[in-house]
Write a protein that holds these residues in place. Structure first.
Motif, mmCIF file in Angstrom:
data_model
loop_
_atom_site.group_PDB
_atom_site.id
_atom_site.type_symbol
_atom_site.label_atom_id
_atom_site.label_comp_id
_atom_site.label_asym_id
_atom_site.label_seq_id
_atom_site.Cartn_x
_atom_site.Cartn_y
_atom_site.Cartn_z
ATOM 1 N N LYS B 17 11.661 23.631 8.811
ATOM 2 C CA LYS B 17 12.222 24.931 8.421
ATOM 3 C C LYS B 17 13.328 24.757 7.384
ATOM 4 O O LYS B 17 13.967 23.703 7.301
ATOM 5 N N PHE B 18 13.487 25.787 6.569
ATOM 6 C CA PHE B 18 14.619 25.863 5.639
ATOM 7 C C PHE B 18 15.579 26.936 6.154
ATOM 8 O O PHE B 18 15.140 27.959 6.681
ATOM 9 N N VAL B 19 16.871 26.688 6.013
ATOM 10 C CA VAL B 19 17.873 27.716 6.288
ATOM 11 C C VAL B 19 18.704 27.881 5.026
ATOM 12 O O VAL B 19 19.221 26.898 4.499
ATOM 13 N N CYS B 20 18.793 29.106 4.536
ATOM 14 C CA CYS B 20 19.598 29.397 3.345
ATOM 15 C C CYS B 20 20.730 30.316 3.754
ATOM 16 O O CYS B 20 20.534 31.232 4.557
ATOM 17 N N ALA B 21 21.919 30.071 3.192
ATOM 18 C CA ALA B 21 23.064 30.893 3.583
ATOM 19 C C ALA B 21 24.034 31.028 2.426
ATOM 20 O O ALA B 21 23.994 30.276 1.458
ATOM 21 N N ILE B 22 24.909 32.022 2.575
ATOM 22 C CA ILE B 22 26.070 32.188 1.700
ATOM 23 C C ILE B 22 27.294 32.009 2.579
ATOM 24 O O ILE B 22 27.394 32.626 3.646
ATOM 25 N N HIS B 30 28.230 34.311 5.586
ATOM 26 C CA HIS B 30 28.161 35.767 5.361
ATOM 27 C C HIS B 30 26.742 36.297 5.385
ATOM 28 O O HIS B 30 26.535 37.485 5.592
ATOM 29 N N ALA B 31 25.794 35.432 5.099
ATOM 30 C CA ALA B 31 24.402 35.874 5.119
ATOM 31 C C ALA B 31 23.560 34.647 5.378
ATOM 32 O O ALA B 31 23.915 33.543 4.946
ATOM 33 N N GLN B 32 22.491 34.778 6.096
ATOM 34 C CA GLN B 32 21.670 33.609 6.420
ATOM 35 C C GLN B 32 20.233 34.022 6.644
ATOM 36 O O GLN B 32 19.969 35.076 7.219
ATOM 37 N N GLU B 33 19.328 33.197 6.147
ATOM 38 C CA GLU B 33 17.906 33.441 6.380
ATOM 39 C C GLU B 33 17.237 32.131 6.737
ATOM 40 O O GLU B 33 17.593 31.089 6.185
ATOM 41 N N ARG B 34 16.265 32.169 7.624
ATOM 42 C CA ARG B 34 15.503 30.939 7.866
ATOM 43 C C ARG B 34 14.025 31.206 7.745
ATOM 44 O O ARG B 34 13.559 32.295 8.077
ATOM 45 N N PHE B 35 13.291 30.239 7.203
ATOM 46 C CA PHE B 35 11.852 30.428 7.014
ATOM 47 C C PHE B 35 11.165 29.070 7.107
ATOM 48 O O PHE B 35 11.794 28.023 6.878
#
Lengths: 309, 309
Positions: B17-22, B30-35
């Motif tokens: 999985k990848f996790v992207c965040a600010i 402040h913001a996070q998405e995982r896919f």
């Protein structure tokens, strides 16, 4: 132009001999004396006399460096910083080295293990000049290692004690329990000079090339190098010490490193460049005292040293 | 007073999985998405979309950090710096990550292994806040380790591959060859999650407390910790990953560390303080993305970054 050369004291504090020297910024040694290690009072008195005599001639020392047999206390927040701590060497446990020198000579003191000092010397002037991260191993009466990361010896909890990792036993090395009083058959227990003697009744150089001891020794030291590649990822491994003075040994070790890494480390240095990756020292028996000089230079360069005058 | 907060991109690039965040300077997300990780083109396109969308809202990112599955190229002088290199993961060998991001977002890029990133996060905000030298281990699908020395992850030749050192085999662990495709019965081959499953047909949590697998696993991981104490001398070891999520395991490991060190390391942290020396992570599954944030912050702090805009 004025002569801006500074002079440093350098002390290689070994378990069997001490080497004291005066060196300069360029890594040149101007005076050197070596004498056997006896009890701490007499030995350290000889050290003081040497440094006092020389500093009367050349002026105040800019700093003093000590590469010391151990184990030593390297935590600068400890009240025993710069001490030799619990050592099997009679009379030397809890011996203050660094604070005594700082009080006596009123200058910054660089203090580290003998092997970290030798690693630093080979990094600055020897076989690892062109890299920042290296391991220096000495295979002799014991097995020790110094680790330099980004040009600085690593300490952490204390300092590496690389000689005491456990190898897998070689299939030809049967019925031998090893000689390490703490661990039995750790690396030092099976591959140091005393281990070779305990197993064969001879030193490596006395055994002919067909003796299985050569293969056993190369295998163990190959395992040690492989473990270090996997844990500290050095850019070079420098192998010195009495056992390594047998020039036939190093070429036997390199294929064992490849064997134990199993092709996993996909770097040309490992896959095809082991001749340049695992090498002999270039400073010979001067590595120790030159390492102490490097420690002195680094101590002088530190803006604030807790032991500075 | 103006709002001087800066915002960073943080990418945990994992094999599954990848996790992207600010995140911001204070370590706040402040913001996070995982896919899920699919092929490189689709996956990295999702990463870019996330970061572009967010930077339209908050302005230019001060830097981006990436903690990446590996092996990766960390040598800044290499033309493949910031690439995933030869990996068994289909399609991902020779994938450019860091240069692509630098081109796209015109900001400094911090790039390191996933485990070095997690080590950095636990050092900055988690279970190793109070020390400078630590090892972070993850025991799960594989076994990996990040090493931080003086606050910085070590690289050297490439990066540590701690999971592939060889343990001595446990006497109860007979007739099992290990599952590592490179080494058979290296640490990953005998103590990772897949090794436990291959040996017992179950995961550790499915085995009752009396099953010998618990003892075998604790012994191997105790050996691993002991080897690390002797080679990199960390001030703390943080043990995470799926296998370690069984809370019963860590207390079984500590006495094995003592056993393998054999009383040799004369430090209270080892002799009587292992409860505080070898610990669980504090950041849970946020360690990866927080580590990426820390890498971004460090990249922004570097005066001259080779990848800076």
């Amino acid at each position: 132009m004025t002569d801006e050369r500074r002079f440093f004291g350098a002390i290689e504090a070994g378990g069997t001999k001490f080497v004291c020297a005066i060196g300069d910024d360029a890594g040149k040694i101007h005076a050197q004396e070596r004498f056997p290690t006896t009890d701490p009072i007499a030995t350290l008195s000889t050290v003081r006399s040497f440094l006092q005599g020389r500093s009367r001639e050349i002026g105040k020392l800019a700093a003093i460096g000590v590469g010391c047999f151990g184990p030593v206390e390297l935590d600068r927040t400890s009240e025993r910083y710069g001490f030799i701590v619990r050592t099997p060497k009679p009379g030397w446990s809890n011996t203050d080295i660094a604070c005594m020198l700082a009080r006596e000579f009123q200058c910054p003191i660089g203090f580290d293990t003998d092997v970290n000092a030798a690693a630093l010397a080979e990094h600055r002037w020897g076989a690892a000049r062109d890299v920042k991260n290296l391991v220096y191993l000495t295979i002799g009466t014991g097995i020790g290692g110094g680790v330099v990361v980004d040009g600085t010896p690593i300490h952490g909890l204390m300092h590496p004690e690389i000689g005491h990792v456990y190898p897998r036993r070689h299939p030809l090395d049967v019925g031998f329990d090893g000689v390490c009083p703490f661990h039995g058959d750790c690396m030092e227990g099976v591959a140091s000079g005393p281990a070779i003697f305990a197993r064969t009744g001879a030193s490596l150089q006395q055994l002919d090339a067909a003796h299985p001891q050569w293969e056993i020794e190369a295998d163990y030291l190959g395992q040690l190098c492989a473990q270090l590649v996997l844990t500290v990822s050095p850019q070079r491994i420098v192998m010195g010490g009495g056992v390594m003075s047998q020039a036939r040994l190093l070429p036997l070790i390199r294929p064992c490193i490849s064997h134990w890494l199993g092709g996993y480390i996909d770097r040309s240095e490992i896959l095809s460049g082991l001749d340049r990756y695992v090498v002999a020292p270039q400073l010979g028996d001067q590595a120790g005292v030159l390492g102490a000089l490097a420690l002195a230079m680094d101590a002088a360069a530190m803006v604030t040293s807790p032991l500075a005058a």
